[in-house]
Write a protein that holds these residues in place. Structure first.
Motif, PDB file in Angstrom:
ATOM      1  N   THR A 151      -3.868 -57.601   5.526  1.00  0.00           N
ATOM      2  CA  THR A 151      -3.885 -56.247   6.071  1.00  0.00           C
ATOM      3  C   THR A 151      -5.174 -56.000   6.857  1.00  0.00           C
ATOM      4  O   THR A 151      -6.249 -56.357   6.379  1.00  0.00           O
ATOM      5  N   PRO A 152      -5.070 -55.406   8.052  1.00  0.00           N
ATOM      6  CA  PRO A 152      -6.311 -55.151   8.796  1.00  0.00           C
ATOM      7  C   PRO A 152      -7.103 -53.965   8.260  1.00  0.00           C
ATOM      8  O   PRO A 152      -8.328 -53.973   8.288  1.00  0.00           O
ATOM      9  N   LEU A 153      -6.400 -52.940   7.762  1.00  0.00           N
ATOM     10  CA  LEU A 153      -7.142 -51.807   7.171  1.00  0.00           C
ATOM     11  C   LEU A 153      -6.283 -50.992   6.205  1.00  0.00           C
ATOM     12  O   LEU A 153      -5.053 -51.027   6.286  1.00  0.00           O
ATOM     13  N   ILE A 154      -6.935 -50.331   5.268  1.00  0.00           N
ATOM     14  CA  ILE A 154      -6.215 -49.492   4.310  1.00  0.00           C
ATOM     15  C   ILE A 154      -6.027 -48.138   4.980  1.00  0.00           C
ATOM     16  O   ILE A 154      -7.015 -47.467   5.318  1.00  0.00           O
ATOM     17  N   GLY A 166      -9.331 -44.876  -9.204  1.00  0.00           N
ATOM     18  CA  GLY A 166      -8.313 -45.919  -9.067  1.00  0.00           C
ATOM     19  C   GLY A 166      -8.792 -47.102  -8.233  1.00  0.00           C
ATOM     20  O   GLY A 166      -9.770 -47.004  -7.495  1.00  0.00           O
ATOM     21  N   ILE A 167      -8.070 -48.224  -8.373  1.00  0.00           N
ATOM     22  CA  ILE A 167      -8.472 -49.464  -7.690  1.00  0.00           C
ATOM     23  C   ILE A 167      -7.349 -49.940  -6.770  1.00  0.00           C
ATOM     24  O   ILE A 167      -6.173 -49.909  -7.140  1.00  0.00           O
ATOM     25  N   ILE A 168      -7.736 -50.358  -5.564  1.00  0.00           N
ATOM     26  CA  ILE A 168      -6.791 -50.992  -4.637  1.00  0.00           C
ATOM     27  C   ILE A 168      -7.283 -52.421  -4.423  1.00  0.00           C
ATOM     28  O   ILE A 168      -8.466 -52.630  -4.143  1.00  0.00           O
ATOM     29  N   VAL A 169      -6.391 -53.415  -4.584  1.00  0.00           N
ATOM     30  CA  VAL A 169      -6.775 -54.795  -4.294  1.00  0.00           C
ATOM     31  C   VAL A 169      -5.889 -55.285  -3.159  1.00  0.00           C
ATOM     32  O   VAL A 169      -4.668 -55.118  -3.193  1.00  0.00           O
ATOM     33  N   ALA A 170      -6.516 -55.883  -2.137  1.00  0.00           N
ATOM     34  CA  ALA A 170      -5.750 -56.309  -0.967  1.00  0.00           C
ATOM     35  C   ALA A 170      -6.405 -57.495  -0.281  1.00  0.00           C
ATOM     36  O   ALA A 170      -7.635 -57.610  -0.276  1.00  0.00           O
ATOM     37  N   PRO A 171      -5.573 -58.375   0.317  1.00  0.00           N
ATOM     38  CA  PRO A 171      -6.146 -59.423   1.164  1.00  0.00           C
ATOM     39  C   PRO A 171      -6.411 -58.815   2.532  1.00  0.00           C
ATOM     40  O   PRO A 171      -5.490 -58.347   3.200  1.00  0.00           O
ATOM     41  N   MET A 172      -7.659 -58.768   2.939  1.00  0.00           N
ATOM     42  CA  MET A 172      -7.995 -58.118   4.202  1.00  0.00           C
ATOM     43  C   MET A 172      -8.310 -59.169   5.266  1.00  0.00           C
ATOM     44  O   MET A 172      -8.861 -60.225   4.977  1.00  0.00           O
ATOM     45  N   VAL A 173      -7.946 -58.833   6.505  1.00  0.00           N
ATOM     46  CA  VAL A 173      -8.251 -59.716   7.627  1.00  0.00           C
ATOM     47  C   VAL A 173      -9.596 -59.264   8.171  1.00  0.00           C
ATOM     48  O   VAL A 173      -9.752 -58.112   8.556  1.00  0.00           O
ATOM     49  N   ASP A 197     -12.021 -66.485  -0.263  1.00  0.00           N
ATOM     50  CA  ASP A 197     -11.151 -66.686   0.909  1.00  0.00           C
ATOM     51  C   ASP A 197      -9.751 -67.032   0.443  1.00  0.00           C
ATOM     52  O   ASP A 197      -9.579 -67.812  -0.474  1.00  0.00           O
ATOM     53  N   VAL A 198      -8.758 -66.461   1.076  1.00  0.00           N
ATOM     54  CA  VAL A 198      -7.368 -66.730   0.698  1.00  0.00           C
ATOM     55  C   VAL A 198      -6.492 -66.797   1.941  1.00  0.00           C
ATOM     56  O   VAL A 198      -6.937 -66.500   3.041  1.00  0.00           O
ATOM     57  N   LEU A 199      -5.227 -67.159   1.761  1.00  0.00           N
ATOM     58  CA  LEU A 199      -4.306 -67.185   2.891  1.00  0.00           C
ATOM     59  C   LEU A 199      -3.019 -66.459   2.537  1.00  0.00           C
ATOM     60  O   LEU A 199      -2.320 -66.831   1.594  1.00  0.00           O
ATOM     61  N   PHE A 200      -2.725 -65.406   3.300  1.00  0.00           N
ATOM     62  CA  PHE A 200      -1.514 -64.607   3.062  1.00  0.00           C
ATOM     63  C   PHE A 200      -0.704 -64.508   4.352  1.00  0.00           C
ATOM     64  O   PHE A 200      -1.253 -64.639   5.438  1.00  0.00           O
ATOM     65  N   VAL A 201       0.590 -64.211   4.207  1.00  0.00           N
ATOM     66  CA  VAL A 201       1.388 -63.889   5.392  1.00  0.00           C
ATOM     67  C   VAL A 201       0.976 -62.478   5.831  1.00  0.00           C
ATOM     68  O   VAL A 201       0.488 -61.705   5.020  1.00  0.00           O
TER      69      VAL A 201
END
Ligand code: SAH
Length: 208
Positions: A151-154, A166-173, A197-201
């Motif tokens: 995701t580029p931004l929340i 509250g907590i938001i967890v996300a893979p960010m670009v 570092d991770v790799l997501f669609v």
């Protein structure tokens, strides 16, 4: 055979820093092979992402465990997941919290995931076919939000659907890289902390 591989996977996760025994036990309980197409099932307990059709992947077990750990879930929590995919991450969360709300934009994947939830008799996951970037207004507020596609931004819309604290967890670009980011809502603002570092669609708009 799968059982031996599963035990090996749990040990590997523990060695990679997944210390929460509730999470390890949830991963042990959920048969990952059920969320994977037949031709890849012998690799179900390898610590890798695998194709699930429609150009999407089931996340690597380490990433599922790591993101779950960063969420700091408690049994009474109500969670929103954006990106149901195979349904595996939702199923792991369903063992740890009261209810999981999960949104997927590809109909075909959602139908398959719903079938597996039914087969495994998991009844605390509620699904929705939509673009998850708008969240789920009818069910607000959420204690935790997990985004499982890069995701580029929340968006402000998502930010407004989580409780204070509250907590938001996300893979960010970020600069062509993907990182796991943990956001905490404090005094109505998101404070962030970054991880491996991770790799997501990618997170895409609209439905298919
Ligand atoms: N949690 C999943 C990971 C699947 S990959 C699992 O455990 O298998 C990420 C998923 O996010 C894909 O299925 C993709 O279609 C979905 N996705 C991407 N952008 C989305 C959006 N805006 N809304 C809902 N789902 C989205």
């Amino acid at each position: 055979m799968l059982d031996v591989k599963k035990i090996r996977l749990i040990l590997e996760l523990r060695e990679s820093g997944i210390a929460d025994s509730n999470i390890l036990s949830a991963i042990e309980k959920i048969p990952r092979d059920k969320f994977i197409p037949y031709n890849f099932r012998n690799q179900a307990y390898d610590n890798i992402a695998l194709p699930i059709g429609d150009n999407q992947t089931i996340s690597q077990p380490f990433v599922v465990a790591k993101m779950t750990q960063l969420l700091e879930v408690q049994p009474k929590h109500k969670i929103l997941e954006i990106g149901t995919g195979s349904g595996y991450q939702s199923a792991v969360l369903s063992k740890l919290v009261r209810r999981v709300y999960t949104i997927e934009r590809i109909k075909n994947l959602l139908v398959k995931a719903e079938k597996v939830f039914k087969e495994l008799k998991i009844s605390n996951i509620v699904t929705k076919y939509a673009d998850g970037n708008h969240g789920w207004k009818e069910q607000i507020p959420f204690d935790r939000i997990i985004i499982t596609a890069a995701t580029p931004l929340i968006s402000k819309e998502i930010e407004s659907q989580i409780v204070e604290g509250g907590i938001i967890v996300a893979p960010m670009v970020e600069k062509n890289k993907q990182i796991i980011v943990k956001y905490k809502k404090i005094e109505n603002k998101l404070e962030s902390e970054t991880f491996d570092d991770v790799l997501f669609v990618p997170n895409l708009s609209g439905i298919e």
